[in-house]
Design a protein around this motif. Sequence first.
Motif, PDB file in Angstrom:
ATOM      1  N   PHE A   1       0.923  -1.288   0.163  1.00 20.97           N
ATOM      2  CA  PHE A   1       0.038  -0.028   0.051  1.00 20.97           C
ATOM      3  C   PHE A   1       0.957   1.064   0.140  1.00 20.97           C
ATOM      4  O   PHE A   1       0.460   2.096  -0.682  1.00 20.97           O
ATOM      5  N   TYR A   2       1.830   1.400   0.830  1.00 22.92           N
ATOM      6  CA  TYR A   2       2.822   2.537   1.009  1.00 22.92           C
ATOM      7  C   TYR A   2       3.647   2.632  -0.291  1.00 22.92           C
ATOM      8  O   TYR A   2       3.910   3.789  -0.723  1.00 22.92           O
ATOM      9  N   ALA A   3       3.764   1.668  -0.983  1.00 15.94           N
ATOM     10  CA  ALA A   3       5.005   1.559  -1.977  1.00 15.94           C
ATOM     11  C   ALA A   3       4.237   2.173  -3.263  1.00 15.94           C
ATOM     12  O   ALA A   3       4.934   2.729  -4.215  1.00 15.94           O
ATOM     13  N   PHE A   4       2.730   2.210  -3.276  1.00 16.59           N
ATOM     14  CA  PHE A   4       2.213   2.672  -4.368  1.00 16.59           C
ATOM     15  C   PHE A   4       1.336   3.880  -3.989  1.00 16.59           C
ATOM     16  O   PHE A   4       0.500   4.179  -4.958  1.00 16.59           O
ATOM     17  N   THR A   5       1.344   4.330  -2.936  1.00 22.44           N
ATOM     18  CA  THR A   5       0.710   5.712  -2.593  1.00 22.44           C
ATOM     19  C   THR A   5       1.764   6.639  -2.159  1.00 22.44           C
ATOM     20  O   THR A   5       2.928   6.467  -1.691  1.00 22.44           O
ATOM     21  N   SER A   6       1.411   7.917  -2.111  1.00 20.30           N
ATOM     22  CA  SER A   6       1.974   9.058  -1.386  1.00 20.30           C
ATOM     23  C   SER A   6       1.040   9.846  -0.552  1.00 20.30           C
ATOM     24  O   SER A   6      -0.452   9.646  -0.343  1.00 20.30           O
ATOM     25  N   GLY A   7       1.721  10.529   0.412  1.00 18.97           N
ATOM     26  CA  GLY A   7       1.044  11.356   1.405  1.00 18.97           C
ATOM     27  C   GLY A   7       1.321  10.722   2.585  1.00 18.97           C
ATOM     28  O   GLY A   7       1.401   9.300   2.984  1.00 18.97           O
TER      29      GLY A   7
ATOM     30  N   LEU B   1      21.832  -2.066   1.874  1.00 19.94           N
ATOM     31  CA  LEU B   1      20.312  -1.839   1.842  1.00 19.94           C
ATOM     32  C   LEU B   1      19.624  -1.735   3.351  1.00 19.94           C
ATOM     33  O   LEU B   1      18.860  -0.941   3.366  1.00 19.94           O
ATOM     34  N   GLN B   2      20.128  -2.625   4.216  1.00 19.68           N
ATOM     35  CA  GLN B   2      19.483  -2.626   5.651  1.00 19.68           C
ATOM     36  C   GLN B   2      19.783  -1.102   6.316  1.00 19.68           C
ATOM     37  O   GLN B   2      18.811  -0.859   7.083  1.00 19.68           O
ATOM     38  N   HIS B   3      20.966  -0.440   6.092  1.00 17.81           N
ATOM     39  CA  HIS B   3      21.056   0.662   6.518  1.00 17.81           C
ATOM     40  C   HIS B   3      20.063   1.667   5.822  1.00 17.81           C
ATOM     41  O   HIS B   3      19.442   2.464   6.854  1.00 17.81           O
TER      42      HIS B   3
ATOM     43  N   LEU C   1      13.480   5.206  10.695  1.00 17.10           N
ATOM     44  CA  LEU C   1      13.819   6.393  11.703  1.00 17.10           C
ATOM     45  C   LEU C   1      13.161   7.619  11.450  1.00 17.10           C
ATOM     46  O   LEU C   1      12.775   8.496  12.255  1.00 17.10           O
ATOM     47  N   LYS C   2      13.260   7.813   9.980  1.00 16.73           N
ATOM     48  CA  LYS C   2      12.701   9.289   9.477  1.00 16.73           C
ATOM     49  C   LYS C   2      11.362   8.996   9.170  1.00 16.73           C
ATOM     50  O   LYS C   2      10.832  10.203   8.763  1.00 16.73           O
ATOM     51  N   LEU C   3      10.732   7.836   9.387  1.00 17.06           N
ATOM     52  CA  LEU C   3       9.118   7.911   9.246  1.00 17.06           C
ATOM     53  C   LEU C   3       8.757   8.085   7.755  1.00 17.06           C
ATOM     54  O   LEU C   3       7.854   8.082   7.311  1.00 17.06           O
ATOM     55  N   ASN C   4       9.696   7.910   6.856  1.00 17.59           N
ATOM     56  CA  ASN C   4       9.570   7.940   5.454  1.00 17.59           C
ATOM     57  C   ASN C   4       9.124   6.532   4.935  1.00 17.59           C
ATOM     58  O   ASN C   4       9.974   5.792   4.521  1.00 17.59           O
ATOM     59  N   TYR C   5       7.786   6.227   5.429  1.00 15.56           N
ATOM     60  CA  TYR C   5       7.660   4.797   5.128  1.00 15.56           C
ATOM     61  C   TYR C   5       7.417   4.497   3.569  1.00 15.56           C
ATOM     62  O   TYR C   5       7.183   3.491   3.124  1.00 15.56           O
ATOM     63  N   GLN C   6       7.009   5.486   2.818  1.00 18.81           N
ATOM     64  CA  GLN C   6       6.897   5.209   1.373  1.00 18.81           C
ATOM     65  C   GLN C   6       8.083   4.789   0.704  1.00 18.81           C
ATOM     66  O   GLN C   6       8.383   3.851   0.003  1.00 18.81           O
ATOM     67  N   ARG C   7       9.268   5.442   1.091  1.00 13.62           N
ATOM     68  CA  ARG C   7      10.732   5.157   0.770  1.00 13.62           C
ATOM     69  C   ARG C   7      10.971   3.651   1.080  1.00 13.62           C
ATOM     70  O   ARG C   7      11.380   2.917   0.553  1.00 13.62           O
ATOM     71  N   LEU C   8      10.767   3.611   2.537  1.00 13.81           N
ATOM     72  CA  LEU C   8      11.062   2.198   2.984  1.00 13.81           C
ATOM     73  C   LEU C   8      10.157   1.212   2.523  1.00 13.81           C
ATOM     74  O   LEU C   8      10.761  -0.117   2.067  1.00 13.81           O
ATOM     75  N   SER C   9       8.847   1.130   2.373  1.00 10.88           N
ATOM     76  CA  SER C   9       8.130   0.113   1.762  1.00 10.88           C
ATOM     77  C   SER C   9       8.445  -0.086   0.175  1.00 10.88           C
ATOM     78  O   SER C   9       8.584  -1.438  -0.059  1.00 10.88           O
ATOM     79  N   THR C  10       8.778   1.044  -0.361  1.00 15.94           N
ATOM     80  CA  THR C  10       9.195   0.804  -1.849  1.00 15.94           C
ATOM     81  C   THR C  10      10.333  -0.196  -1.893  1.00 15.94           C
ATOM     82  O   THR C  10      10.680  -0.982  -2.888  1.00 15.94           O
ATOM     83  N   ALA C  11      11.721   0.263  -1.234  1.00 19.56           N
ATOM     84  CA  ALA C  11      12.811  -0.540  -1.035  1.00 19.56           C
ATOM     85  C   ALA C  11      12.656  -1.990  -0.538  1.00 19.56           C
ATOM     86  O   ALA C  11      13.111  -2.927  -1.130  1.00 19.56           O
ATOM     87  N   ALA C  12      11.746  -2.122   0.377  1.00 21.06           N
ATOM     88  CA  ALA C  12      11.495  -3.454   0.816  1.00 21.06           C
ATOM     89  C   ALA C  12      10.931  -4.261  -0.218  1.00 21.06           C
ATOM     90  O   ALA C  12      11.106  -5.181  -0.560  1.00 21.06           O
ATOM     91  N   PHE C  13       9.935  -3.617  -0.982  1.00 26.50           N
ATOM     92  CA  PHE C  13       9.022  -4.246  -1.929  1.00 26.50           C
ATOM     93  C   PHE C  13       9.958  -4.700  -3.135  1.00 26.50           C
ATOM     94  O   PHE C  13      10.014  -5.852  -3.726  1.00 26.50           O
ATOM     95  N   LEU C  14      10.806  -3.602  -3.582  1.00 27.29           N
ATOM     96  CA  LEU C  14      11.885  -4.054  -4.682  1.00 27.29           C
ATOM     97  C   LEU C  14      12.701  -5.259  -4.257  1.00 27.29           C
ATOM     98  O   LEU C  14      13.254  -6.035  -5.090  1.00 27.29           O
ATOM     99  N   LEU C  15      13.341  -5.021  -3.110  1.00 26.81           N
ATOM    100  CA  LEU C  15      14.156  -6.071  -2.686  1.00 26.81           C
ATOM    101  C   LEU C  15      13.719  -7.693  -2.624  1.00 26.81           C
ATOM    102  O   LEU C  15      14.219  -8.493  -3.037  1.00 26.81           O
TER     103      LEU C  15
END
Length: 251
Positions: free
Chosen positions: A1-7, A205-207, A214-228
């Motif tokens: 959900f976070y990987a394909f949404t913004s806000g 990638l884990q870093h 920690l920065k609460l950037n869940y979109q970028r975090l979720s996108t990276a996890a989804f791609l990995l």
Amino acid sequence: FYAFTSGVTQHEFAGLSNFKALIGNEAFALASKNTAVFIGVGVPLLLILALGLALLLLRFKAVAARWAMLTPLIVPAASVSAGWQMLLSDRGIINQGLSAAGLSTLNFLGEEWAMAVAIALFIWKDLGYLVIIFTSAIVSVPPELNEVFSMESASWLKRVRYLTLPMIAPMAFFAVIVAVMNSFKAFREIMIIFGDDPPKSVYMLQHFMNNNFLKLNYQRLSTAAFLLFGVLFVLVLLLLRRQSKITRDLS
């Protein structure tokens, strides 16, 4: 959900924009490159050493040494990292020995040596487990095949090359999968040794994902996890298909 949404509070469908932004991110590019180098160098070295040791330990019937190699798996990560820091820090055992010999000390935990240290730690931690896997595969080769081959040639190296390695190929692919999975677990020890701000050469990638959490950037975090996940899924699927093909050929 976070990987394909913004806000944050009001979510809007973003399509592939998160993936485009992620691929263009310099930190993600650095983390991906370092992770690829770590896996590309560490995993083959681990497999080669594990297979070589398994063959040698079986040849010389060193059962106690084989099981002793499992010790790193039961030692807590914090203790492992503390021991390696005692060896490799600026005032560690190795540098003290170099100083006593009149040689220049080395910054093992700095930029130049960090990747080599991380790979060495990964190999040391997982070598015993892979040795057990290869040992189990080797002893499962039917004894009659070894007897027939010994009638053709007395060379141990030829028997390993032409009989043992082809017969354990399916298990070797399983060992590759295990090694790749364990390479991502090495982040725990790397994090303890090098801290939250590691040298650039071991920024993994884990870093990257940890920092975005920690920065609460869940979109970028979720996108990276989804791609990995997608990359690992395809890699494991290809390895399993190759393993199945070899198993069918052997049967």
